[in-house]
Design a protein around this motif. Structure first.
Motif, mmCIF file in Angstrom:
data_model
loop_
_atom_site.group_PDB
_atom_site.id
_atom_site.type_symbol
_atom_site.label_atom_id
_atom_site.label_comp_id
_atom_site.label_asym_id
_atom_site.label_seq_id
_atom_site.Cartn_x
_atom_site.Cartn_y
_atom_site.Cartn_z
ATOM 1 N N THR A 179 5.293 80.793 108.446
ATOM 2 C CA THR A 179 4.583 80.521 107.189
ATOM 3 C C THR A 179 3.584 81.612 106.818
ATOM 4 O O THR A 179 2.842 81.456 105.847
ATOM 5 C CB THR A 179 3.844 79.185 107.291
ATOM 6 O OG1 THR A 179 2.913 79.234 108.385
ATOM 7 C CG2 THR A 179 4.829 78.039 107.522
ATOM 8 N N CYS A 180 3.550 82.698 107.591
ATOM 9 C CA CYS A 180 2.587 83.767 107.313
ATOM 10 C C CYS A 180 3.150 84.720 106.257
ATOM 11 O O CYS A 180 4.209 85.310 106.451
ATOM 12 C CB CYS A 180 2.256 84.535 108.592
ATOM 13 S SG CYS A 180 1.097 85.890 108.330
ATOM 14 N N GLU A 181 2.451 84.889 105.160
ATOM 15 C CA GLU A 181 2.902 85.769 104.084
ATOM 16 C C GLU A 181 2.628 87.235 104.380
ATOM 17 O O GLU A 181 3.073 88.115 103.630
ATOM 18 C CB GLU A 181 2.217 85.374 102.777
ATOM 19 C CG GLU A 181 2.596 83.975 102.298
ATOM 20 C CD GLU A 181 1.930 83.615 100.987
ATOM 21 O OE1 GLU A 181 1.100 84.440 100.502
ATOM 22 O OE2 GLU A 181 2.226 82.533 100.453
ATOM 23 N N ASP A 182 1.923 87.532 105.457
ATOM 24 C CA ASP A 182 1.588 88.914 105.799
ATOM 25 C C ASP A 182 2.612 89.543 106.739
ATOM 26 O O ASP A 182 2.363 90.595 107.308
ATOM 27 C CB ASP A 182 0.195 88.958 106.451
ATOM 28 C CG ASP A 182 -0.496 90.312 106.267
ATOM 29 O OD1 ASP A 182 -0.078 91.080 105.382
ATOM 30 O OD2 ASP A 182 -1.451 90.593 107.015
ATOM 31 N N ILE A 183 3.760 88.868 106.919
ATOM 32 C CA ILE A 183 4.836 89.413 107.764
ATOM 33 C C ILE A 183 6.110 89.452 106.924
ATOM 34 O O ILE A 183 6.955 88.543 106.992
ATOM 35 C CB ILE A 183 5.042 88.556 109.026
ATOM 36 C CG1 ILE A 183 3.724 88.386 109.772
ATOM 37 C CG2 ILE A 183 6.080 89.208 109.953
ATOM 38 C CD1 ILE A 183 3.795 87.469 110.959
ATOM 39 N N PRO A 184 6.293 90.501 106.107
ATOM 40 C CA PRO A 184 7.441 90.550 105.194
ATOM 41 C C PRO A 184 8.772 90.849 105.862
ATOM 42 O O PRO A 184 9.828 90.585 105.296
ATOM 43 C CB PRO A 184 7.051 91.665 104.223
ATOM 44 C CG PRO A 184 6.159 92.559 105.021
ATOM 45 C CD PRO A 184 5.387 91.652 105.925
ATOM 46 N N ALA A 185 8.747 91.427 107.065
ATOM 47 C CA ALA A 185 9.987 91.745 107.779
ATOM 48 C C ALA A 185 9.997 90.951 109.078
ATOM 49 O O ALA A 185 9.049 91.020 109.868
ATOM 50 C CB ALA A 185 10.064 93.240 108.061
ATOM 51 N N ARG A 186 11.082 90.201 109.299
ATOM 52 C CA ARG A 186 11.073 89.285 110.438
ATOM 53 C C ARG A 186 12.474 88.872 110.871
ATOM 54 O O ARG A 186 13.429 88.910 110.089
ATOM 55 C CB ARG A 186 10.289 88.021 110.074
ATOM 56 C CG ARG A 186 10.939 87.246 108.916
ATOM 57 C CD ARG A 186 10.177 85.984 108.564
ATOM 58 N NE ARG A 186 8.883 86.259 107.951
ATOM 59 C CZ ARG A 186 8.001 85.319 107.621
ATOM 60 N NH1 ARG A 186 8.282 84.046 107.874
ATOM 61 N NH2 ARG A 186 6.865 85.623 107.049
ATOM 62 N N ALA A 187 12.560 88.483 112.118
ATOM 63 C CA ALA A 187 13.704 87.751 112.653
ATOM 64 C C ALA A 187 13.121 86.728 113.600
ATOM 65 O O ALA A 187 12.522 87.088 114.621
ATOM 66 C CB ALA A 187 14.673 88.680 113.381
ATOM 67 N N ILE A 188 13.253 85.453 113.243
ATOM 68 C CA ILE A 188 12.658 84.372 114.036
ATOM 69 C C ILE A 188 13.783 83.444 114.489
ATOM 70 O O ILE A 188 14.429 82.797 113.657
ATOM 71 C CB ILE A 188 11.608 83.599 113.226
ATOM 72 C CG1 ILE A 188 10.507 84.565 112.737
ATOM 73 C CG2 ILE A 188 11.001 82.476 114.063
ATOM 74 C CD1 ILE A 188 9.472 83.920 111.850
ATOM 75 N N PRO A 189 14.073 83.379 115.780
ATOM 76 C CA PRO A 189 15.181 82.551 116.277
ATOM 77 C C PRO A 189 14.987 81.078 115.959
ATOM 78 O O PRO A 189 13.851 80.585 115.853
ATOM 79 C CB PRO A 189 15.163 82.804 117.790
ATOM 80 C CG PRO A 189 14.403 84.075 117.961
ATOM 81 C CD PRO A 189 13.402 84.113 116.852
ATOM 82 N N ALA A 190 16.095 80.392 115.845
ATOM 83 C CA ALA A 190 16.050 78.964 115.539
ATOM 84 C C ALA A 190 15.769 78.119 116.766
ATOM 85 O O ALA A 190 15.395 76.956 116.654
ATOM 86 C CB ALA A 190 17.379 78.533 114.911
ATOM 87 N N THR A 191 15.954 78.704 117.962
ATOM 88 C CA THR A 191 15.756 77.951 119.193
ATOM 89 C C THR A 191 14.709 78.629 120.072
ATOM 90 O O THR A 191 14.476 79.839 119.964
ATOM 91 C CB THR A 191 17.063 77.845 120.001
ATOM 92 O OG1 THR A 191 17.451 79.163 120.437
ATOM 93 C CG2 THR A 191 18.178 77.244 119.158
ATOM 94 N N VAL A 192 14.110 77.854 120.961
ATOM 95 C CA VAL A 192 13.134 78.404 121.896
ATOM 96 C C VAL A 192 13.807 79.423 122.815
ATOM 97 O O VAL A 192 13.227 80.471 123.141
ATOM 98 C CB VAL A 192 12.496 77.270 122.727
ATOM 99 C CG1 VAL A 192 11.615 77.853 123.836
ATOM 100 C CG2 VAL A 192 11.688 76.346 121.838
ATOM 101 N N GLU A 193 15.052 79.125 123.220
ATOM 102 C CA GLU A 193 15.770 80.052 124.102
ATOM 103 C C GLU A 193 15.965 81.417 123.443
ATOM 104 O O GLU A 193 15.947 82.456 124.105
ATOM 105 C CB GLU A 193 17.135 79.469 124.486
ATOM 106 C CG GLU A 193 17.085 78.233 125.365
ATOM 107 C CD GLU A 193 16.690 76.980 124.593
ATOM 108 O OE1 GLU A 193 16.258 75.998 125.244
ATOM 109 O OE2 GLU A 193 16.803 76.982 123.352
ATOM 110 N N GLY A 194 16.150 81.415 122.134
ATOM 111 C CA GLY A 194 16.370 82.669 121.418
ATOM 112 C C GLY A 194 15.151 83.566 121.359
ATOM 113 O O GLY A 194 15.262 84.755 121.040
#
Length: 462
Positions: A214-229
Motif C-alpha cells: 500500500t506504499c505509494e513511494d515504491i513505484p517498482a515492485r515484485a511482491i510474492p503472493a505467498t510467504v514462501e515466495g
C-alpha cells in the motif's frame, strides 16, 4: 613536473602452462566462456584475481541478472541453481513503464560453488588468486598472458585470449582502441556511477511486504503472493520521498535518490549507494569510493531501521568486499552496438545472442535510476572483435557498444551470452585452424542453437 620513474631490469619469464584458450576474469562472464570452450574439448585456462568465481554476481552480492535468461548456458546454470535451492522462480516486476521479467536472484554462496563445479567438470583449469598483468603479443598477434601470483611472474600461452576482465584490460594493454563511457574528449566522458551492495539481517519480510503493498513511494515492485515466495521473490525499488524527508530531518547526506531491496535465500540485499565521477583506474580514487560507500551504508541502515516497517530489529549483515563498477572502457570493435540497435531496431546476420535485459541506467550526473522493459535485441559477433589486434575476443560489459546501448548490454544476461559466444567462437577457431576474425560464424551460430540460445529478437519467448 614529470613523475619519478624506476628502471626494472629485463628478465626471462618461466612458462607456467600452454592452452588453446585463456580466459581472463572469472566474474559473471568468464566462467560461461570457459565452460563453452572446454565442453568442445579444448584446453582452457580461466584466470581469476580473487579466490572464487562469479564476480559482482557473487562476491559483489548483486545476485540478480536484471532481465530474463532466455536460453543456453546461462539458463542451464540458473536451472541448476534452482534444483539445489539456490534460486527461485522468475518474476514479473511492475515498474512505472510496464512489466519487466526478471530471472530470480541467486544465493551467491551456492552460485560460487556451482560455477566452480561446472568449470571443473568441463575440464577447465582454474587459476585463483592470480593477477594477469599484460597480454603477450608477437607482430600484433596475442600469444598468451603474463601473470603475477605468489609464485612470481609467469607466462601462460594461448592460441586465443578471451578478455572477460569487464574493463577490457587485456584488449587495451594489447593496443586495441577504446572509448571511456560516453566517449568524446576523455575529460568530458560520462560513466555510470559505482556502488556497493550490502546485506541486512533480521528483516521481517512479511511485515515489509504487507506494508509495501500500500506504499505509494515504491513505484517498482515484485511482491510474492505467498510467504514462501518471499525468500527469492521480493523486489522493491523507490523510497524517493521518504529518503528526501529523512535527509532533511536528520542532516544525514546520502547520494542516491532511491533504494532497491531484494531477497535471496531469505536475506535482504540492498543497492543504495552511489559515487559519481570515479576514475576506477586510480588506486586512490578507487579507495576513496569504497570509503564513501561505507559512509553511505551506515546512513542507509539508519534510514531503513528508523523509517521502513520490517527493519526495526534489522542489523548490518555483510558488506560486499568489492566495488560495483558499471562502466569504464568500451572497445572499438568491427561493429559498435548503438542505442537504436539495443531497442531491437536492427537484425544482424552475425548475431550471437538475442538479449532481453532491462534498460538500466544510473545517471552519470546523479539523477534517478531509469529501469524499464524493452523489446529483445540482437548482439552481433563483430562487437566482440577489437580492431587491430588478432586472436583476442572481448566479452561482458566492455564489448563494442555505445553509452546508450551499454545500458542493456552491461547487464548479466547479455554478459553471460557474449561470454558463451566468445567461448564457442574461440574453440571453433582452434578446431578450424583460423583466426577468430575469420571464424565461420554459421558454425558458431549452429553451436549456439544446439545449446538452445535464441539468436533473433523474434525468437525470444518471455
Amino acid at each position: 613536473m614529470s613523475k619519478r620513474t624506476i628502471h626494472e631490469p629485463a628478465r626471462d619469464i618461466p612458462v607456467l602452462m600452454e592452452a588453446d584458450v585463456v580466459v581472463v576474469g572469472g566474474g559473471t562472464t568468464g566462467p560461461v566462456a570457459a565452460i563453452a570452450a572446454a565442453r568442445r574439448g579444448k584446453k582452457v585456462v580461466l584466470i581469476e584475481r580473487f579466490g572464487s568465481l562469479g564476480g559482482i554476481l557473487t562476491l559483489g552480492l548483486n545476485t540478480k541478472p536484471s532481465g530474463a535468461l532466455v536460453g543456453g548456458l546461462p539458463l542451464e546454470i540458473w536451472n541448476l541453481a534452482r534444483s539445489v535451492g539456490g534460486a527461485g522462480d522468475d518474476y514479473m516486476a511492475t515498474t512505472k513503464t510496464g512489466g519487466v521479467k526478471i530471472a530470480s536472484p541467486t544465493d551467491p554462496e551456492i552460485m560460487k560453488m556451482l560455477l566452480t563445479r561446472l568449470c571443473v567438470e568441463a575440464g577447465v583449469q582454474i587459476l585463483f588468486e592470480t593477477f594477469v598483468s599484460a597480454p603477450y603479443l608477437e607482430d600484433g598477434v596475442v600469444k598468451g598472458v603474463i601473470t603475477e601470483s605468489k609464485s612470481g611472474r609467469q607466462f601462460v600461452g594461448a592460441t586465443v585470449l578471451i578478455d572477460c576482465s569487464a574493463d577490457a584490460d587485456m584488449a587495451a594493454k594489447a593496443g586495441a582502441p577504446f572509448v571511456m563511457g560516453s566517449g568524446g574528449h576523455e575529460s568530458e566522458a560520462k560513466m555510470q556511477p559505482v556502488s556497493m551492495y550490502f546485506i541486512m539481517k533480521n528483516v521481517d519480510l512479511k511485515r515489509l511486504a504487507d506494508w509495501a503493498q500500500t506504499c505509494e513511494d515504491i513505484p517498482a515492485r515484485a511482491i510474492p503472493a505467498t510467504v514462501e515466495g518471499l525468500d527469492y521473490g521480493l523486489w522493491l525499488t523507490g523510497f524517493n520521498g521518504m529518503l528526501r524527508r529523512f535527509q532533511e530531518e536528520t542532516g544525514v547526506k546520502l547520494q542516491r535518490d532511491n533504494i532497491t531491496l531484494k531477497t535471496a535465500d531469505g536475506q535482504m540485499y540492498i543497492n543504495a549507494t552511489r559515487v559519481l565521477g570515479v576514475d576506477v583506474f586510480s588506486p586512490k580514487q578507487f579507495t576513496d569510493a569504497i570509503l564513501e560507500c561505507y559512509r553511505q551504508i551506515e546512513g542507509v541502515c539508519r534510514f531503513l531501521k528508523e523509517r521502513v516497517p520490517g527493519f526495526e530489529q534489522a542489523r548490518l549483515g555483510q558488506v560486499s568486499p568489492i566495488l560495483g563498477v558499471r562502466e569504464t572502457r568500451h572497445i572499438l570493435g568491427e561493429y559498435t552496438l548503438t542505442g537504436p540497435d539495443s531497442r531491437g531496431e536492427t537484425h544482424f546476420d552475425d548475431s550471437i545472442a538475442a538479449d532481453s535485459s532491462a534498460l538500466d541506467i544510473h545517471d552519470p550526473k546523479g539523477g534517478d535510476v531509469d529501469f524499464q522493459s524493452m523489446p529483445p535485441y540482437e548482439i552481433p559477433y563483430r562487437t566482440l572483435l577489437p580492431r587491430g589486434i588478432e586472436q583476442i575476443l572481448v566479452a561482458g560489459r566492455c564489448i563494442s557498444a555505445d553509452h546508450e546501448a551499454h545500458a542493456r548490454s552491461r547487464n548479466m544476461p547479455a554478459c553471460m551470452a557474449t561470454g558463451q559466444a566468445a567461448g564457442l567462437a574461440a574453440a571453433i577457431a582452434v578446431e578450424e585452424g583460423v583466426a577468430v576474425r575469420q571464424v565461420p560464424i554459421a558454425k558458431v551460430q549452429a553451436a549456439l542453437r544446439e545449446l538452445g540460445m535464441p539468436l533473433r529478437a523474434d525468437e525470444v519467448k518471455l
